[in-house]
Design a protein around this motif. Structure first.
Motif, short mmCIF file in Angstrom:
data_model
loop_
_atom_site.label_atom_id
_atom_site.label_comp_id
_atom_site.label_asym_id
_atom_site.label_seq_id
_atom_site.Cartn_x
_atom_site.Cartn_y
_atom_site.Cartn_z
N PHE A 2 0.81 -1.21 0.00
CA PHE A 2 0.00 0.00 0.00
C PHE A 2 0.85 1.27 0.00
O PHE A 2 0.54 2.23 -0.69
N LEU A 3 1.95 1.27 0.74
CA LEU A 3 2.80 2.46 0.76
C LEU A 3 3.41 2.73 -0.61
O LEU A 3 3.48 3.90 -1.04
N ASP A 4 3.89 1.72 -1.29
CA ASP A 4 4.57 1.95 -2.56
C ASP A 4 3.65 2.53 -3.64
O ASP A 4 4.02 3.50 -4.31
N PRO A 5 2.46 1.98 -3.85
CA PRO A 5 1.59 2.62 -4.84
C PRO A 5 1.15 4.02 -4.44
O PRO A 5 1.03 4.91 -5.29
N LEU A 6 0.93 4.26 -3.16
CA LEU A 6 0.49 5.58 -2.72
C LEU A 6 1.58 6.63 -2.84
O LEU A 6 1.31 7.78 -3.20
N PHE A 7 2.81 6.26 -2.56
CA PHE A 7 3.90 7.24 -2.54
C PHE A 7 4.86 7.12 -3.73
O PHE A 7 5.58 8.08 -4.02
N ARG A 8 4.87 5.97 -4.40
CA ARG A 8 5.81 5.76 -5.51
C ARG A 8 5.14 5.42 -6.82
O ARG A 8 5.80 5.32 -7.86
N GLY A 9 3.83 5.22 -6.78
CA GLY A 9 3.10 4.96 -8.01
C GLY A 9 3.32 3.59 -8.60
O GLY A 9 3.09 3.37 -9.79
N ARG A 10 3.74 2.61 -7.79
CA ARG A 10 3.96 1.25 -8.29
C ARG A 10 3.82 0.26 -7.14
O ARG A 10 3.98 0.61 -5.97
N TYR A 11 3.52 -0.99 -7.49
CA TYR A 11 3.46 -2.05 -6.50
C TYR A 11 4.87 -2.61 -6.27
O TYR A 11 5.73 -2.54 -7.14
N PRO A 12 5.12 -3.18 -5.08
CA PRO A 12 6.50 -3.54 -4.72
C PRO A 12 6.98 -4.82 -5.39
O PRO A 12 6.25 -5.80 -5.51
N ASP A 13 8.20 -4.79 -5.82
CA ASP A 13 8.91 -5.98 -6.27
C ASP A 13 9.87 -6.40 -5.17
O ASP A 13 10.34 -5.57 -4.39
N PRO A 14 10.17 -7.72 -5.10
CA PRO A 14 9.79 -8.78 -6.04
C PRO A 14 8.43 -9.42 -5.79
O PRO A 14 7.99 -10.27 -6.55
N LEU A 15 7.73 -9.00 -4.72
CA LEU A 15 6.44 -9.62 -4.40
C LEU A 15 5.48 -9.56 -5.59
O LEU A 15 4.83 -10.55 -5.92
N TRP A 16 5.39 -8.39 -6.22
CA TRP A 16 4.43 -8.22 -7.31
C TRP A 16 4.72 -9.18 -8.46
O TRP A 16 3.80 -9.77 -9.05
N GLY A 17 5.99 -9.40 -8.74
CA GLY A 17 6.35 -10.35 -9.79
C GLY A 17 6.00 -11.78 -9.41
O GLY A 17 5.52 -12.56 -10.25
N LYS A 18 6.20 -12.14 -8.16
CA LYS A 18 5.88 -13.49 -7.72
C LYS A 18 4.39 -13.78 -7.79
O LYS A 18 3.98 -14.93 -7.93
N MET A 19 3.58 -12.72 -7.69
CA MET A 19 2.12 -12.91 -7.66
C MET A 19 1.49 -12.57 -9.02
O MET A 19 0.30 -12.25 -9.09
N ARG A 20 2.26 -12.70 -10.08
CA ARG A 20 1.79 -12.25 -11.41
C ARG A 20 0.52 -12.98 -11.86
O ARG A 20 -0.30 -12.41 -12.58
#
Length: 480
Positions: A255-273
């Motif tokens: 939640f912090l990364d999309p709100l403050f950086r405009g993207r979902y966090p890696d590597p978690l986001w890649g693992k959950m593709r």
């Protein structure tokens, strides 16, 4: 200028408040045209809630909120954080607005302002209209984000002339995880394919609602409240380190990364593709609009260890107990009635991290508190020393964070009164004020008296409203 009270030191203009949410206190679940929420449906299913409890009556604040507002004023609170029930305002979640529902919150805001209390409403605290769950699967469907923005606009049109601070969502991680992945919260689904859709569409709803609120009220201050916790590895192995990092990405950075950086966090986001939602052009820009404030809900830390039977995430929420993947921690430490470790240092680390890694946003601690077993003495006193100590420790580290430059401006105790604690029913008590749910009698606990004196000391005695009013039993606590 700062004022020291025991070892609590906070700026004189620091905002002190307390918090609740609509389903947990209001009752009146079908009154005056209110539509059912997913929590109304969920709690009426046998076996879902401890002791078969429901929020049908709860603390009856739909019938009478003035008693609690008078008590807040007597304790010297500056602000009150409450939530608005979406299905009370829009019974079907979209379309027709129920004027009687809005009238209730209109009266509530006026009553708060009349007592000098700043209203901090939250627009969504998990009680989604059941009609949207039936029709769209709730936030699984993108349309629900649009409906949420419409609902936010309807509320702000009515209340925005008197309300300056708006929180869009409360703890979207909990709603997605507990409601749609694990199923112990409403609506009780266990669907990994729905999980990231609910995450993304809640954040999209936040962005859409923020844009609508600012268009209607350019001077409004709009934020979001996240449950944040630091993660520690239980051992020194690389697997344990990976488990802690993955937990941090799943709960904090998701939640912090999309709100403050405009993207979902890696590597978690890649693992959950395989589970990704569809992200349309412009979605992340909407989500990453600058916040006027970030609400931080903090209760405990998480200590994780690798377990081969817990795939990918190595993480289970503490609400499910200390099970595979979560260490209970060292012996000799204090645990609340929820089974959560009392760890105030984690709040300091969380606040400092937000300063260092996320641009030092303006922060309100929108929830912090503890459930303990309360005993009402024959004379009416409740000596909840463990809760008082918990609050003192966490307020002390909040002050320490402010002194090293964290832009933290206020603190809301969870909660002002005992209430319906979700899957635990009325079994867990977080309040500064005890509620006898059979009689609706209120008794201010020792922790409430202590909080009142702290507020008076920080603000200066001439500004303090606390006179010991509205109590049952003596004010004989002597911690300050």
């Amino acid at each position: 200028m700062t004022h020291a009270v025991t070892h609590v030191e906070l700026p004189s203009d620091f905002l002190f408040g307390a918090a609740t949410s609509a389903y947990q206190i209001e009752g009146g679940w079908d009154a005056d045209g209110k539509g059912p929420s997913i929590w109304d449906r969920f709690t009426h299913r046998p076996g879902r809630i401890r002791n078969g409890d429901t929020g049908d009556t709860a603390a009856e604040t739909y019938r009478n909120f003035q008693t609690d507002i008078d008590m807040m004023r007597a304790l010297g609170l500056d602000a009150y954080r409450f939530s608005i029930a979406w299905s009370r305002v829009m019974p079907d979640g979209r379309g027709r607005v129920n004027d009687k529902g809005l009238d209730y919150y209109d009266r509530l805001v006026d009553a708060l302002l009349a007592k000098g209390l700043i209203p901090f409403p939250t627009l969504f605290h998990w009680d989604l209209p059941q009609a949207l769950e039936d029709d769209k699967g709730g936030f699984v469907h993108r349309d629900t984000a649009e409906y949420f923005a419409d609902y936010a606009a309807a509320v702000v049109r009515r209340l925005g002339d008197r309300v300056d601070h708006w929180t869009t969502l409360n703890e979207p991680w909990v709603h997605a995880t507990m409601g749609y992945l694990i199923g112990v919260h409403a609506p009780g689904r266990r669907d990994p394919w729905a999980y990231l859709r609910v995450v993304h569409h809640q954040l999209l709803g936040h962005g859409l609602a923020m844009a609508r609120i600012r268009a209607l009220r350019p001077t409004a201050r709009v934020g979001i409240a996240l449950n944040l916790t630091p993660f520690y590895q239980a051992g020194d192995s690389p697997h344990d380190r990976e488990a802690a990092d993955t937990g941090d990405q799943l709960l904090n950075r998701l939640f912090l990364d999309p709100l403050f950086r405009g993207r979902y966090p890696d590597p978690l986001w890649g693992k959950m593709r395989l589970f990704h939602p569809r992200i349309r052009p412009g979605d992340m820009d909407l989500i990453a609009q600058p916040l006027d404030f970030l609400g931080v809900n903090y209760y405990t830390r998480s200590v994780l260890r690798y377990h081969r039977l817990v795939p990918l995430l190595h993480l289970w929420p503490k609400e499910l107990g200390m099970i595979a993947g979560v260490d209970r921690g060292p012996s000799g430490v204090t645990y609340t009635a929820m089974g959560w470790e009392v760890y105030p240092a984690g709040l300091f680390e969380t606040l400092l991290r937000l300063k260092k890694e996320y641009g030092n946003p303006t922060i309100y601690i929108t929830e912090n508190g503890a459930a303990f077993l309360d005993t009402v003495e024959p004379g009416g006193r409740i000596r909840d020393e463990e809760r008082r100590a918990f609050l003192e420790q966490h307020l002390a580290v909040t002050g320490a964070a402010a002194r090293v430059g964290v832009d933290v401006r206020g603190y809301f105790v969870w909660s002002i009164i005992d209430n319906f604690e979700w899957a635990y029913g009325f079994d867990k008590r977080f309040g500064l004020v005890h509620v006898d749910f059979a009689t609706q009698q209120r008794i201010i606990k020792d922790s409430g008296h202590w909080y009142a004196r702290l507020i008076r000391a920080v603000h200066g005695a001439e500004n303090g409203a606390y006179e010991g009013r509205g109590t049952q039993g003596p004010d004989s606590s002597s911690h300050l």
